[in-house]
Design an enzyme around this catalytic site. Sequence first.
Site, PDB file in Angstrom:
ATOM      1  N   GLY A  26       0.824  -1.048   0.254  1.00 31.13           N
ATOM      2  CA  GLY A  26      -0.300  -0.206  -0.532  1.00 31.13           C
ATOM      3  C   GLY A  26       0.908   1.511  -0.030  1.00 31.13           C
ATOM      4  O   GLY A  26       0.230   2.234  -0.580  1.00 31.13           O
ATOM      5  N   ASN A  84      -8.735   3.404   8.406  1.00 31.78           N
ATOM      6  CA  ASN A  84      -7.757   2.573   9.278  1.00 31.78           C
ATOM      7  C   ASN A  84      -8.250   2.522  10.590  1.00 31.78           C
ATOM      8  O   ASN A  84      -7.458   1.413  11.456  1.00 31.78           O
ATOM      9  CB  ASN A  84      -6.600   1.998   8.945  1.00 31.78           C
ATOM     10  CG  ASN A  84      -5.349   3.661   9.215  1.00 31.78           C
ATOM     11  OD1 ASN A  84      -5.885   4.431   8.715  1.00 31.78           O
ATOM     12  ND2 ASN A  84      -4.616   3.022   9.652  1.00 31.78           N
ATOM     13  N   GLN A 144      -8.138  -0.703   3.490  1.00 32.53           N
ATOM     14  CA  GLN A 144      -8.560  -1.382   4.159  1.00 32.53           C
ATOM     15  C   GLN A 144     -10.157  -2.130   3.595  1.00 32.53           C
ATOM     16  O   GLN A 144     -11.128  -2.581   4.874  1.00 32.53           O
ATOM     17  CB  GLN A 144      -9.221  -0.041   5.671  1.00 32.53           C
ATOM     18  CG  GLN A 144      -7.415  -0.195   6.715  1.00 32.53           C
ATOM     19  CD  GLN A 144      -7.156  -1.399   7.330  1.00 32.53           C
ATOM     20  OE1 GLN A 144      -8.497  -1.660   7.426  1.00 32.53           O
ATOM     21  NE2 GLN A 144      -6.259  -1.485   7.204  1.00 32.53           N
ATOM     22  N   SER A 184      -3.089  -3.332  -0.850  1.00 30.76           N
ATOM     23  CA  SER A 184      -2.083  -4.001  -0.342  1.00 30.76           C
ATOM     24  C   SER A 184      -2.726  -5.727   0.056  1.00 30.76           C
ATOM     25  O   SER A 184      -3.615  -6.219   0.986  1.00 30.76           O
ATOM     26  CB  SER A 184      -1.764  -3.656   1.425  1.00 30.76           C
ATOM     27  OG  SER A 184      -0.500  -3.779   1.406  1.00 30.76           O
ATOM     28  N   HIS A 244      -1.843  -8.432   2.151  1.00 32.14           N
ATOM     29  CA  HIS A 244      -1.743  -9.062   3.405  1.00 32.14           C
ATOM     30  C   HIS A 244      -2.512  -8.455   4.481  1.00 32.14           C
ATOM     31  O   HIS A 244      -3.532  -8.735   5.740  1.00 32.14           O
ATOM     32  CB  HIS A 244      -0.351  -9.043   4.224  1.00 32.14           C
ATOM     33  CG  HIS A 244      -0.613  -7.653   5.333  1.00 32.14           C
ATOM     34  ND1 HIS A 244      -0.587  -7.074   6.284  1.00 32.14           N
ATOM     35  CD2 HIS A 244      -0.260  -5.959   4.728  1.00 32.14           C
ATOM     36  CE1 HIS A 244      -0.284  -5.570   6.215  1.00 32.14           C
ATOM     37  NE2 HIS A 244       0.364  -5.611   5.199  1.00 32.14           N
ATOM     38  N   THR A 301      12.212  -7.146 -11.175  1.00 30.46           N
ATOM     39  CA  THR A 301      12.946  -8.336 -10.902  1.00 30.46           C
ATOM     40  C   THR A 301      11.626  -8.446  -9.916  1.00 30.46           C
ATOM     41  O   THR A 301      11.141  -8.120  -8.817  1.00 30.46           O
ATOM     42  CB  THR A 301      13.218  -9.206 -10.389  1.00 30.46           C
ATOM     43  OG1 THR A 301      14.614  -8.915 -11.239  1.00 30.46           O
ATOM     44  CG2 THR A 301      12.786 -11.177 -10.238  1.00 30.46           C
ATOM     45  N   CYS A 352       0.932   1.046  11.515  1.00 35.93           N
ATOM     46  CA  CYS A 352       2.262   1.100  10.816  1.00 35.93           C
ATOM     47  C   CYS A 352       2.896   2.978  11.993  1.00 35.93           C
ATOM     48  O   CYS A 352       3.568   2.878  12.064  1.00 35.93           O
ATOM     49  CB  CYS A 352       1.841   2.495  10.160  1.00 35.93           C
ATOM     50  SG  CYS A 352       1.398   1.689   8.424  1.00 35.93           S
TER      51      CYS A 352
END
Length: 390
Positions: free
Chosen positions: A74, A154, A182, A202, A204, A240, A329
Amino acid sequence: MSRIIYLDHAATTPVDKRVFKKMKPYFTELFANPATRWTSSISKKVDEAIEEARKNVAVLINALPEEIIFTSGGTESDNTALKGVAFANKDKGNEIITTPIEHEAVLKTAESLQDFGFVIKYVPVDREGFIDPDDVKKLITSKTILVSIMHANNEIGTIEPIREIGAICREKNVLFHTDAVQTIAHLPVDVEQMNIDLLSLSSHKFYGPKGVGALYIREGVPIAPYMDGGGQERGFRSGTLNSVGIIGLGEAAKLGKEEQKQRENHIAKLRDIFLARILEEISAVYLNGPEGDRRLPGNISIIIPGIRNEPLLVILNEKGIIAGGGSACSASKTNPSHVLQAIGIPEEDIFSVVRITIGKDNKQEDIDFVVKNIKEVTNQLRALSPFWRK
């Protein structure tokens, strides 16, 4: 301690076992670099799996596969959206509109753009964290090039009226980005119906692996590349590809699309039961953000006056309950939450916040156990607190 009840799903979710099963061969057997697909049969298989993942992400938000760019998550998606649009459109204007309750991935990025001559305007929020679309309209001028407003907060779970905000941006010919980290796979998201030009997600946050995400860029949106190099991802994001992570993201997106409504109904039911009990059984507790369908299905942010959240969370952890005190975070910082400050939570209550975020695998018995223990620990801590009125 033999039982763990995890209630911090806004911070991260466990990888779904079906997602892990999909990823597993790409660690050791199908490990080749997808960029060499023209000369390697293994690379060709990896490349095909990545394109399948891209299609799954696109279907999840009603986009085209070629409008999906894979990133590291994110934060990178937000940085790419804001900086990429700003630098590609600087000849058209220098104003960006956002809100004071965005994730720091947006706020800090916007602040950094001020060093390059961009002007950041902030839309006010009300006591529940809502944006009034008319306030966005009032701030837009001929110099505005981008509006960035999150789909749902969030910390307090407020779901913003982004369809209306997107319509205003479309009418004013201003690009609209939303941080949907979220909400993806937790609520229906349709970039066409919601008038979205750029969207961050994101993996996860919806049972995929960490370290991978995506940015939706509507076809034709002018945007400068964020990372230079070998020109992967059609030149938008060199480097990559994280093939294992991307394939996991794609599987999580597929499952999220198939199971979204079922998950939403289950989680929202547990949220409402938890909230009703906690408000009834612990005196003076109050909710941050709105009630019901106007907040994220699994989000509960409450203030428990008379205690600090740290000792409460530590004791709960010892009992096998993992919850949060706000944004993961910002968990290592001692500053008060910018979101709670923006919605006007009294200074003396800001460090009394507890965030419970429910996941698809939680059960009614988990909620019963957690409410019982929060009640007991709160009573213990309040009995020791000089700030709690007896």
